[in-house]
Design an enzyme around this catalytic site. Structure first.
Site, PDB file in Angstrom:
ATOM      1  N   TYR A   1     -45.648  51.090 -94.319  1.00 58.59           N
ATOM      2  CA  TYR A   1     -44.954  49.561 -94.097  1.00 58.59           C
ATOM      3  C   TYR A   1     -43.339  49.827 -94.465  1.00 58.59           C
ATOM      4  CZ  TYR A   1     -43.296  45.014 -94.452  1.00 58.59           C
ATOM      5  OH  TYR A   1     -42.792  43.695 -94.063  1.00 58.59           O
TER       6      TYR A   1
ATOM      7  N   SER B   1     -30.876  16.311 -59.499  1.00 58.62           N
ATOM      8  CA  SER B   1     -29.341  16.592 -59.733  1.00 58.62           C
ATOM      9  C   SER B   1     -28.437  15.603 -60.405  1.00 58.62           C
ATOM     10  CB  SER B   1     -28.863  16.946 -58.448  1.00 58.62           C
ATOM     11  OG  SER B   1     -27.324  17.126 -58.511  1.00 58.62           O
TER      12      SER B   1
ATOM     13  N   ASN C   1     -35.718  18.798 -57.473  1.00 54.50           N
ATOM     14  CA  ASN C   1     -35.812  20.535 -57.504  1.00 54.50           C
ATOM     15  C   ASN C   1     -37.161  21.042 -58.340  1.00 54.50           C
ATOM     16  OD1 ASN C   1     -33.230  20.624 -56.483  1.00 54.50           O
ATOM     17  ND2 ASN C   1     -32.446  20.152 -58.510  1.00 54.50           N
TER      18      ASN C   1
ATOM     19  N   THR D   1     -44.575  39.201 -45.054  1.00 57.39           N
ATOM     20  CA  THR D   1     -44.284  40.389 -45.925  1.00 57.39           C
ATOM     21  C   THR D   1     -42.741  40.346 -45.761  1.00 57.39           C
ATOM     22  OG1 THR D   1     -44.670  41.738 -44.057  1.00 57.39           O
ATOM     23  CG2 THR D   1     -46.510  41.425 -45.290  1.00 57.39           C
ATOM     24  N   HIS D   2     -42.023  40.966 -46.390  1.00 59.75           N
ATOM     25  CA  HIS D   2     -40.708  41.027 -46.634  1.00 59.75           C
ATOM     26  C   HIS D   2     -40.136  39.631 -46.203  1.00 59.75           C
ATOM     27  CE1 HIS D   2     -41.356  45.432 -45.880  1.00 59.75           C
ATOM     28  NE2 HIS D   2     -42.255  44.950 -45.226  1.00 59.75           N
TER      29      HIS D   2
ATOM     30  N   GLN E   1     -41.226  43.013 -90.485  1.00 59.81           N
ATOM     31  CA  GLN E   1     -41.176  41.468 -90.411  1.00 59.81           C
ATOM     32  C   GLN E   1     -40.449  40.863 -89.278  1.00 59.81           C
ATOM     33  OE1 GLN E   1     -40.107  39.647 -94.414  1.00 59.81           O
ATOM     34  NE2 GLN E   1     -38.297  38.856 -93.435  1.00 59.81           N
TER      35      GLN E   1
ATOM     36  N   LYS F   1     -31.427  15.070 -54.649  1.00 65.37           N
ATOM     37  CA  LYS F   1     -32.203  16.175 -54.906  1.00 65.37           C
ATOM     38  C   LYS F   1     -33.733  16.115 -55.666  1.00 65.37           C
ATOM     39  CE  LYS F   1     -31.131  20.026 -54.260  1.00 65.37           C
ATOM     40  NZ  LYS F   1     -30.033  20.862 -55.093  1.00 65.37           N
TER      41      LYS F   1
ATOM     42  N   SER G   1     -38.603  35.466 -94.503  1.00 67.23           N
ATOM     43  CA  SER G   1     -39.206  35.239 -93.211  1.00 67.23           C
ATOM     44  C   SER G   1     -40.055  33.930 -93.546  1.00 67.23           C
ATOM     45  CB  SER G   1     -40.270  36.481 -92.721  1.00 67.23           C
ATOM     46  OG  SER G   1     -41.279  36.618 -93.868  1.00 67.23           O
TER      47      SER G   1
ATOM     48  N   GLU H   1     -39.265  26.965 -61.825  1.00 67.92           N
ATOM     49  CA  GLU H   1     -37.966  27.942 -62.155  1.00 67.92           C
ATOM     50  C   GLU H   1     -38.107  28.203 -63.550  1.00 67.92           C
ATOM     51  OE1 GLU H   1     -34.437  26.581 -59.135  1.00 67.92           O
ATOM     52  OE2 GLU H   1     -35.617  24.815 -60.180  1.00 67.92           O
TER      53      GLU H   1
HETATM   54  N1  ARG Z   1     -42.715  39.139 -94.871  1.00 71.87           N
HETATM   55  C1  ARG Z   1     -43.142  40.413 -94.767  1.00 71.87           C
HETATM   56  C2  ARG Z   1     -43.498  40.718 -93.420  1.00 71.87           C
HETATM   57  O1  ARG Z   1     -43.526  39.704 -92.557  1.00 71.87           O
HETATM   58  C3  ARG Z   1     -44.466  40.676 -95.467  1.00 71.87           C
HETATM   59  C4  ARG Z   1     -44.756  42.139 -95.927  1.00 71.87           C
HETATM   60  C5  ARG Z   1     -43.945  42.247 -97.240  1.00 71.87           C
HETATM   61  N2  ARG Z   1     -44.122  43.406 -97.959  1.00 71.87           N
HETATM   62  C6  ARG Z   1     -43.122  44.382 -98.364  1.00 71.87           C
HETATM   63  N3  ARG Z   1     -43.609  45.479 -98.637  1.00 71.87           N
HETATM   64  N4  ARG Z   1     -42.109  43.787 -98.576  1.00 71.87           N
HETATM   65  O2  ARG Z   1     -43.824  41.698 -92.975  1.00 71.87           O
END
Ligand code: ARG
Length: 482
Positions: A315, A275, A283, A153-154, A320, A281, A23, A288
Site C-alpha cells: 500500500y 444562444s 443548439n 464515409t469521410h 488514495q 439558435k 480523503s 456536445e
Molecule cells: N484513505 C485511504 C485511501 O483511500 C485509506 C487507506 C489508508 N491506509 C493507510 N495505510 N494510510 O487509500
C-alpha cells in the site's frame, strides 16, 4: 484533529497538512460500503470466536445506527471515513467493545474492499444506463427501419442505407461495451478483505466467509496483491471509456444531423439550448457535452494509470488519490449515457430530409458497378473505371448517361437494359437488395438487436439478484448474532 489514529505514534498536528492528507470528503462514495464491510467482518470475527457474540452484537448495532445517521453525522476531522466510522462506533459502545471492530483488518484491505463494493454498483448502474440507451436506439430503429438515408464515409455521401440501420450500428457497438462492463465486473468482484495491511493475520479469520457475505465470487488469492492492486479499477474505467467513446461518436452524428446542412433530426427542446445573443439558435448542447465528457473519462483513465504505474508494493498513500479518478470516470460516462437515451427517445427524425440525401451525390454508383459485373460479366475493376467515368460527368446520371459513357470508354454497347440500370440507381432497390447479414436490407436487424438486449438484461438481472441474495445472507448472519 481528534483522529483516533493520533493517539498512537503521532502527536502534533497541522491543520493544512491534515486537510492535505484527508480523503474524508470524497469518501462519501464509500460510506455505505464501509458499513457493509464492517458488518461482514464483525459477523465473521464472532463466528470464529475472535470477538464475543455480545461485543459483536453491540458493534453491529452501533454500525447500523451510524449507517442510519448517515455520512454527514460523522466527525469530519478524521483522516478518512474509516477511523470516522470506528470512532462513531466507539462513541456509542465504548472502546473496550467498539475498539474490537478493527481486529484482524487494516485500512488497506478495508479501503480496497470498499472501493470494489462501490465500484460494483457503478458497473451495474453503467450496465443499466447502457441498456436504456440501447433500448431507445432499438425503438427508434424499428420506426425508421425503412427510412432511406445516405451513409457517409469521410463525411462524403457514400451508399444508401436506412436511418434504422445507422442507429442500430451504435446499438451493436454498445452491446460490446456492455460486455466489457460485465467482464470487468468479474474481476472487480473479488474480496481483498482479510489481507490486512498486506501480510494477512495470525487471527483465525475466514476470508471465504466475508467474501460470501459481501457477495464477492471469491477472496483475492494473495494478500499483498489484495491491497496493492487497482488493476480491477483501471479495467472498469477502461470499460467505461469504451462506452464513452461510442457515445461520443453517436453524439457527433447527432450534432451533424441536427445542423441545417443535414437536417435529419431535431432535438426535443429539453435536450437543446439556445444562444444568449442569437435568439433563433437551437443548439444540440447535450450531445456536445456528452462528447466533451468523453475527455473526462479519458482523463480519468490516464490519471489512474499514471498513479498506479510507479508504485512499489504494497500500500502507498498515492492510492488514495487514484480512487477519485474512478468515480469521475463513471460519473461522466453514466451521466452521458442517461442523457443520450433521452435525446434518442425524444428526437424528431425527418424522413424526407434523410431521403433527399440519397437523391444526389451518385450514392448508387457502387451498386451500379456491382450490377454491371453481375449482368455483363466484366471485372469489378473495369466496372469501377466505367462508373467512375460516369461520375466525372454527373452526380445524378440517367440510364442514357451510363450507356453513352460506356460507349465512349469501351467503344462498345453496354450489355444491359435501361431498366436494370435504373433499378441499380434507385436507392430503395439498392437498400432492399443489400440483404447480406447485418446489412440495411437484412430483415433480422431489429429482432437480433432485441434478442441481444434481452440477453443482456437477463445478465444484469442475475448479477443484481446475486447481490440482493448476499445482502439478505448478511442481514440473516447479523440477526443470528444480535
Ligand atoms: N484513505 C485511504 C485511501 O483511500 C485509506 C487507506 C489508508 N491506509 C493507510 N495505510 N494510510 O487509500
Amino acid at each position: 484533529m481528534t483522529d483516533i489514529l493520533r493517539r498512537g505514534r503521532l502527536g502534533a498536528t497541522d491543520d493544512e497538512v491534515d486537510e492535505f492528507l484527508s480523503s474524508f470528503g470524497s469518501d462519501r462514495r464509500i460510506f455505505d460500503a464501509d458499513i457493509e464491510v464492517g458488518r461482514a467482518h464483525v459477523v465473521m470475527l464472532a463466528e470464529r470466536g475472535i470477538v464475543s457474540d455480545d461485543d459483536a452484537a453491540a458493534i453491529l448495532g452501533a454500525l447500523e445506527e451510524v449507517r442510519d445517521d448517515g455520512f454527514d453525522a460523522l466527525d469530519d476531522s478524521h483522516e478518512d471515513v474509516h477511523p470516522a466510522i470506528e470512532a462513531a462506533v466507539v462513541e456509542r459502545v465504548g472502546e473496550d467493545v467498539g475498539g474490537r471492530l478493527h481486529t484482524a483488518r487494516s485500512r488497506n484491505d478495508e479501503v480496497a474492499t470498499c472501493i470494489r463494493v462501490a465500484l460494483r454498483d457503478e458497473l451495474l448502474g453503467a450496465m443499466r444506463d447502457v441498456l436504456a440507451l440501447r433500448s431507445a436506439l432499438v425503438e427508434r430503429a424499428e420506426e425508421t427501419d425503412d427510412w432511406l438515408v445516405s451513409g457517409y464515409t469521410h463525411l462524403q455521401r457514400a451508399q444508401p442505407t436506412t436511418v434504422g440501420h445507422h442507429l442500430l450500428s451504435y446499438e451493436a457497438a454498445l452491446e460490446r461495451d456492455f460486455g466489457r462492463l460485465t467482464d470487468a465486473y468479474r474481476r472487480v468482484n473479488e474480496s481483498p478483505l482479510g489481507s490486512a495491511a498486506f501480510a494477512g493475520t495470525s487471527f483465525g479469520i475466514d476470508r471465504e466467509r466475508t467474501a460470501a457475505l459481501l457477495g464477492f465470487d471469491a477472496p483475492t488469492r494473495n494478500s499483498m496483491d489484495g491491497v496493492a492492486s487497482r488493476g480491477f479499477a483501471l479495467e472498469a474505467v477502461a470499460a467505461s471509456l469504451n462506452v464513452a467513446v461510442t457515445l461520443s461518436r453517436l453524439c457527433e452524428d447527432l450534432v451533424l444531423w441536427s445542423s441545417h446542412e443535414f437536417g435529419f433530426v431535431e432535438f426535443d427542446d429539453a435536450y437543446a439550448s439556445t444562444s444568449s445573443i442569437m435568439p433563433q439558435k437551437k443548439n444540440p448542447d447535450t450531445a456536445e457535452l456528452a462528447r466533451g465528457k468523453t475527455a473526462t473519462v479519458q482523463g480519468a483513465l490516464n490519471g489512474l494509470a499514471s498513479n498506479l504505474k510507479g508504485l512499489p508494493a504494497a500500500y502507498n498513500r498515492d492510492l488514495q488519490e487514484a480512487t477519485g479518478h474512478v468515480w469521475d470516470g463513471f460519473d461522466a460516462a453514466r451521466g452521458s449515457a442517461r442523457v443520450l437515451a433521452g435525446v434518442v427517445e425524444t428526437a424528431e427524425f425527418d424522413r424526407e430530409a434523410a431521403r433527399e440525401t440519397t437523391e444526389s451525390g451518385f450514392v448508387g454508383a457502387t451498386e451500379l458497378a456491382d450490377t454491371l459485373v453481375r449482368e455483363t460479366g466484366i471485372a469489378f475493376r473495369t466496372a469501377h473505371h466505367l462508373v467512375g467515368a460516369v461520375a466525372r460527368e454527373t452526380e445524378t446520371p440517367t440510364a442514357e448517361d451510363v450507356r453513352e459513357t460506356a460507349r465512349e470508354v469501351t467503344g462498345e454497347e453496354l450489355g444491359i437494359d435501361d431498366e436494370t440500370v435504373e433499378r441499380a440507381l434507385d436507392p430503395r432497390g439498392c437498400v432492399d437488395s443489400h440483404d447480406s447479414y447485418g446489412a440495411p436490407g437484412d430483415d433480422g436487424l431489429v429482432s437480433e438487436a432485441r434478442d441481444a438486449l434481452e440477453r443482456d438484461m437477463d445478465t444484469l438481472n442475475s448479477l443484481e439478484e446475486d447481490l440482493e441474495l448476499s445482502e439478505e445472507r448478511l442481514d440473516e448472519a447479523v440477526e443470528e448474532i444480535k
